[in-house]
Design a protein around this motif. Structure first.
Motif, mmCIF file in Angstrom:
data_model
loop_
_atom_site.group_PDB
_atom_site.id
_atom_site.type_symbol
_atom_site.label_atom_id
_atom_site.label_comp_id
_atom_site.label_asym_id
_atom_site.label_seq_id
_atom_site.Cartn_x
_atom_site.Cartn_y
_atom_site.Cartn_z
ATOM 1 N N ILE A 38 -51.684 53.034 -33.363
ATOM 2 C CA ILE A 38 -50.672 52.358 -34.182
ATOM 3 C C ILE A 38 -49.285 52.927 -33.881
ATOM 4 C CG2 ILE A 38 -49.820 52.027 -36.551
ATOM 5 C CD1 ILE A 38 -52.805 52.037 -37.422
ATOM 6 N N LEU A 39 -49.195 54.257 -33.859
ATOM 7 C CA LEU A 39 -47.893 54.902 -33.659
ATOM 8 C C LEU A 39 -47.370 54.685 -32.245
ATOM 9 C CD1 LEU A 39 -48.632 58.195 -35.607
ATOM 10 C CD2 LEU A 39 -47.153 56.322 -36.332
ATOM 11 N N LEU A 40 -48.258 54.767 -31.249
ATOM 12 C CA LEU A 40 -47.823 54.533 -29.868
ATOM 13 C C LEU A 40 -47.431 53.075 -29.653
ATOM 14 C CD1 LEU A 40 -50.332 56.740 -27.850
ATOM 15 C CD2 LEU A 40 -47.864 57.068 -28.040
ATOM 16 N N SER A 41 -48.080 52.174 -30.371
ATOM 17 C CA SER A 41 -47.679 50.765 -30.305
ATOM 18 C C SER A 41 -46.272 50.587 -30.862
ATOM 19 C CB SER A 41 -48.674 49.896 -31.080
ATOM 20 O OG SER A 41 -49.951 49.942 -30.484
ATOM 21 N N GLY A 42 -45.951 51.346 -31.911
ATOM 22 C CA GLY A 42 -44.586 51.321 -32.429
ATOM 23 C C GLY A 42 -43.577 51.843 -31.429
ATOM 24 N N LEU A 43 -44.017 52.764 -30.591
ATOM 25 C CA LEU A 43 -43.145 53.325 -29.561
ATOM 26 C C LEU A 43 -42.968 52.385 -28.375
ATOM 27 C CD1 LEU A 43 -41.640 55.865 -28.430
ATOM 28 C CD2 LEU A 43 -43.847 56.647 -27.575
ATOM 29 N N THR A 44 -44.022 51.626 -28.019
ATOM 30 C CA THR A 44 -43.987 50.849 -26.774
ATOM 31 C C THR A 44 -43.906 49.336 -26.967
ATOM 32 O OG1 THR A 44 -46.421 50.791 -26.658
ATOM 33 C CG2 THR A 44 -45.311 52.632 -25.582
ATOM 34 N N LEU A 45 -44.670 48.783 -27.909
ATOM 35 C CA LEU A 45 -44.790 47.328 -28.024
ATOM 36 C C LEU A 45 -43.654 46.684 -28.804
ATOM 37 C CD1 LEU A 45 -48.640 46.877 -28.617
ATOM 38 C CD2 LEU A 45 -47.377 46.986 -26.458
ATOM 39 N N THR A 46 -42.787 47.492 -29.379
ATOM 40 C CA THR A 46 -41.660 46.931 -30.142
ATOM 41 C C THR A 46 -40.470 46.571 -29.252
ATOM 42 O OG1 THR A 46 -40.947 49.198 -30.626
ATOM 43 C CG2 THR A 46 -42.281 48.092 -32.291
ATOM 44 N N GLY A 47 -40.606 46.787 -27.940
ATOM 45 C CA GLY A 47 -39.617 46.266 -26.990
ATOM 46 C C GLY A 47 -38.496 47.195 -26.603
ATOM 47 N N ALA A 48 -38.567 48.468 -26.987
ATOM 48 C CA ALA A 48 -37.447 49.375 -26.702
ATOM 49 C C ALA A 48 -37.209 49.545 -25.204
ATOM 50 C CB ALA A 48 -37.701 50.725 -27.352
ATOM 51 N N ALA A 49 -38.288 49.701 -24.418
ATOM 52 C CA ALA A 49 -38.119 49.958 -22.978
ATOM 53 C C ALA A 49 -37.375 48.821 -22.277
ATOM 54 C CB ALA A 49 -39.478 50.211 -22.323
ATOM 55 N N PRO A 50 -37.797 47.552 -22.407
ATOM 56 C CA PRO A 50 -37.039 46.490 -21.731
ATOM 57 C C PRO A 50 -35.658 46.250 -22.338
ATOM 58 C CG PRO A 50 -38.816 45.549 -23.043
ATOM 59 C CD PRO A 50 -39.034 47.029 -23.008
ATOM 60 N N TYR A 98 -49.823 54.598 -23.334
ATOM 61 C CA TYR A 98 -48.363 54.532 -23.262
ATOM 62 C C TYR A 98 -47.917 53.900 -21.943
ATOM 63 C CZ TYR A 98 -43.559 56.139 -22.652
ATOM 64 O OH TYR A 98 -42.203 56.199 -22.400
ATOM 65 N N ALA A 99 -48.521 54.364 -20.842
ATOM 66 C CA ALA A 99 -48.134 53.868 -19.516
ATOM 67 C C ALA A 99 -48.458 52.387 -19.350
ATOM 68 C CB ALA A 99 -48.841 54.689 -18.435
ATOM 69 N N ILE A 100 -49.683 51.998 -19.707
ATOM 70 C CA ILE A 100 -50.115 50.603 -19.510
ATOM 71 C C ILE A 100 -49.328 49.661 -20.415
ATOM 72 C CG2 ILE A 100 -52.060 49.011 -19.791
ATOM 73 C CD1 ILE A 100 -53.885 51.421 -18.994
ATOM 74 N N SER A 101 -49.168 50.033 -21.692
ATOM 75 C CA SER A 101 -48.482 49.138 -22.629
ATOM 76 C C SER A 101 -47.003 48.994 -22.285
ATOM 77 C CB SER A 101 -48.653 49.632 -24.067
ATOM 78 O OG SER A 101 -48.150 50.946 -24.224
ATOM 79 N N THR A 102 -46.360 50.083 -21.872
ATOM 80 C CA THR A 102 -44.942 49.999 -21.508
ATOM 81 C C THR A 102 -44.761 49.163 -20.248
ATOM 82 O OG1 THR A 102 -44.571 52.184 -22.476
ATOM 83 C CG2 THR A 102 -42.837 51.314 -21.058
ATOM 84 N N THR A 103 -45.616 49.374 -19.245
ATOM 85 C CA THR A 103 -45.563 48.569 -18.024
ATOM 86 C C THR A 103 -45.729 47.090 -18.342
ATOM 87 O OG1 THR A 103 -46.488 50.399 -16.735
ATOM 88 C CG2 THR A 103 -46.598 48.220 -15.749
ATOM 89 N N ALA A 104 -46.706 46.784 -19.188
ATOM 90 C CA ALA A 104 -46.963 45.386 -19.556
ATOM 91 C C ALA A 104 -45.781 44.784 -20.303
ATOM 92 C CB ALA A 104 -48.231 45.309 -20.413
ATOM 93 N N VAL A 105 -45.176 45.555 -21.213
ATOM 94 C CA VAL A 105 -44.066 45.036 -22.025
ATOM 95 C C VAL A 105 -42.843 44.754 -21.160
ATOM 96 C CG1 VAL A 105 -42.358 45.739 -23.759
ATOM 97 C CG2 VAL A 105 -44.782 45.946 -24.254
ATOM 98 N N VAL A 106 -42.530 45.661 -20.233
ATOM 99 C CA VAL A 106 -41.364 45.454 -19.362
ATOM 100 C C VAL A 106 -41.565 44.221 -18.491
ATOM 101 C CG1 VAL A 106 -40.023 46.415 -17.446
ATOM 102 C CG2 VAL A 106 -40.659 47.873 -19.362
ATOM 103 N N LYS A 107 -42.768 44.079 -17.901
ATOM 104 C CA LYS A 107 -43.046 42.917 -17.055
ATOM 105 C C LYS A 107 -43.066 41.634 -17.894
ATOM 106 C CE LYS A 107 -43.882 41.181 -13.020
ATOM 107 N NZ LYS A 107 -42.824 41.198 -11.992
#
Length: 470
Positions: A255-267, A393-402
């Motif tokens: 849940i917490l890592l999803s808040g870090l990655t899936l909320t769109g901060a990286a892109p 973290y790596a997979i979700s961030t990669t997926a979100v940016v793409k």
């Protein structure tokens, strides 16, 4: 100030030099992307740009596997020292590359170094700090990632890719020269039956002579660790998913890592220059980028300052709705703009609300997950949990940016932003339902609380079953 707190703060700052380097790599793409095909001689396509951003996160996934090999053999400290090798090498590739494939190599190496750091550093800090400083030290890691991002924004917007890399390589070199003098984790030393050095480490880190109570806690942790040492790798992974307490900890981490990655901060941070240019706000793009860098640092500093008094859970519950409102507002602006409405009076909206989003994200969704991950897992599953978390973290961030790149090109900027809004709202609800408070508790107390919640849940289910039968 108490000597122990002062020394643990010193440990946190020295350790986080390596985290600053992760921030440099995380933020590197923001000032660099606009230079490709213009100031920078490299010619790149939009697809190659997405991979330049993403391959660092692929490297994070690879790097997260390294602790399995090194951490229990050469220790937490030794593993972190080894991490400087790919980090230093990555900056040389990034600065000297004359082709896109070599940039790819540099970004993968950077990710490997960051993956090791993200997996091992929370564990090292969690084992060497007291319950009074564990929360601030854990959140300080993310603050210093943000400082690294602000630093790379500040210099990267004005200097060449080569100059930026040569300045940035100083971070892992400085870490190597300073961290080598710090002690090894008392947990690792005790596990290797080096009790005198373990006691001295506790005395120095805690700033007191009598550390019998703390040493006993470490011994209990190591006793559990030794039992786990007989477990195979397969058994350790099985332990995460078959034991209710570990499943709950893993669910909290997801849940917490999803808040870090899936909320769109990286892109959003990587492509923010395009967002500002599309909106057409008069303030310069460079000034807007610096503003977001300052915002994420200030919000992270605020988090470190107040987390001891408010607890981590409350900060998450405050910050998530700020991010939801900000993302929704930006999405509405771009949807109206793409539909042909006159939004010329509101060109300021994306810049202002990206900054507000960054303030909310930096206040809790960014710094707090790393602090939780260092606390909630039992000793028997710490290593596999750290690896799984880093891979996620790596997979979700990669997926979100793409995902952002593809959906933005197909439908417009508003489309991925609406998706991030919905995901952030869902994560807010999940935090409220499932994430407990851990601030001010020892590692043992946290594990006991996780066990008690599971037992309480079982008893309630049994009572309901009995009532239904009657």
């Amino acid at each position: 100030m108490d000597r122990g707190i002062l020394r643990q703060t010193l440990i946190g700052f020295v350790c986080s030099i390596l985290i600053i380097d992760c921030g440099l790599h995380e933020g590197w793409s923001t000032p660099t992307i606009p230079k490709f095909n213009s100031k920078d001689p490299l010619k790149v396509t939009t697809d190659e740009i997405a991979w330049i951003v993403n391959l660092m996160y692929v490297g994070v996934g690879i790097g997260s596997l390294v602790p399995f090999i090194l951490m229990d053999n050469i220790g937490r400290k030794g593993t972190l020292l080894v991490t400087t090798i790919p980090k230093i090498t990555s900056w040389l590739f990034i600065g000297l590359s004359t082709s896109v494939p070599l940039i790819y190599v540099g970004r993968i190496l950077a990710g490997i170094g960051c993956g090791i750091t993200y997996a091992v550093m929370p564990m090292y800090l969690g084992e060497i700090s007291s319950k009074r400083t564990r929360g601030p030290l854990g959140t300080l890691m993310a603050v210093l990632i943000n400082i690294g991002m602000l630093f790379i924004y500040a210099i990267g917007l004005w200097v060449s890719r080569f100059a930026m890399a040569m300045i940035s390589v100083c971070a892992p070199v400085l870490f190597l020269l300073t961290f080598i003098w710090l002690p090894e984790s008392s947990v690792f030393l005790t596990r290797k039956n080096r009790l005198d050095p373990a006691e001295k480490t506790l005395q120095w880190a805690l700033g007191k002579e009598n550390v019998d109570e703390e040493l006993e806690e470490v011994k209990r942790i190591v006793e559990t660790e030794d039992k786990c040492g007989k477990m195979t790798l397969k058994d350790m992974f099985k332990e995460i998913f078959t034991k209710a307490q570990n499943r709950r900890a893993f669910r909290i981490a997801m849940i917490l890592l999803s808040g870090l990655t899936l909320t769109g901060a990286a892109p959003i941070l990587a492509y923010q220059s395009y967002i500002y240019e599309e909106a057409g706000f008069e303030i310069s793009t460079n000034a807007s980028i610096i503003l977001t860098g300052v915002a994420i640092v200030l919000s992270g500093c605020a988090c470190v300052t107040v987390v001891r008094f408010t607890g981590k859970r409350l900060l998450l519950l405050i910050a998530a709705p700020i991010c939801v409102v900000s993302l929704a507002t930006i999405a509405i602006f771009f949807e109206l703009q793409s539909s042909g409405y006159d939004v010329s009076q509101f060109k300021w909206v994306p810049t202002v609300f990206v900054v507000i989003y960054v303030l909310g994200f930096g206040f809790s969704l960014n710094p707090i997950p790393l602090a939780y991950i260092g606390e909630i897992f039992g000793v028997e599953v710490k290593v596999p949990a750290a690896v799984l978390n880093a891979l996620y973290y790596a997979i979700s961030t990669t997926a979100v940016v793409k995902f952002y790149q593809v959906v933005q090109e197909l439908y417009g900027t508003f489309a991925p932003l609406w998706v991030f809004t919905a995901i952030t709202f869902l994560i807010w609800v999940l935090i409220y339902l499932f994430v407990p408070e851990t601030e001010g508790k020892t590692l043992e107390e946290i594990q006991m609380e996780l066990r008690n919640v599971i037992e309480k849940s079982k008893k309630e289910k049994e009572k309901r079953r009995t009532r239904n039968l009657n």
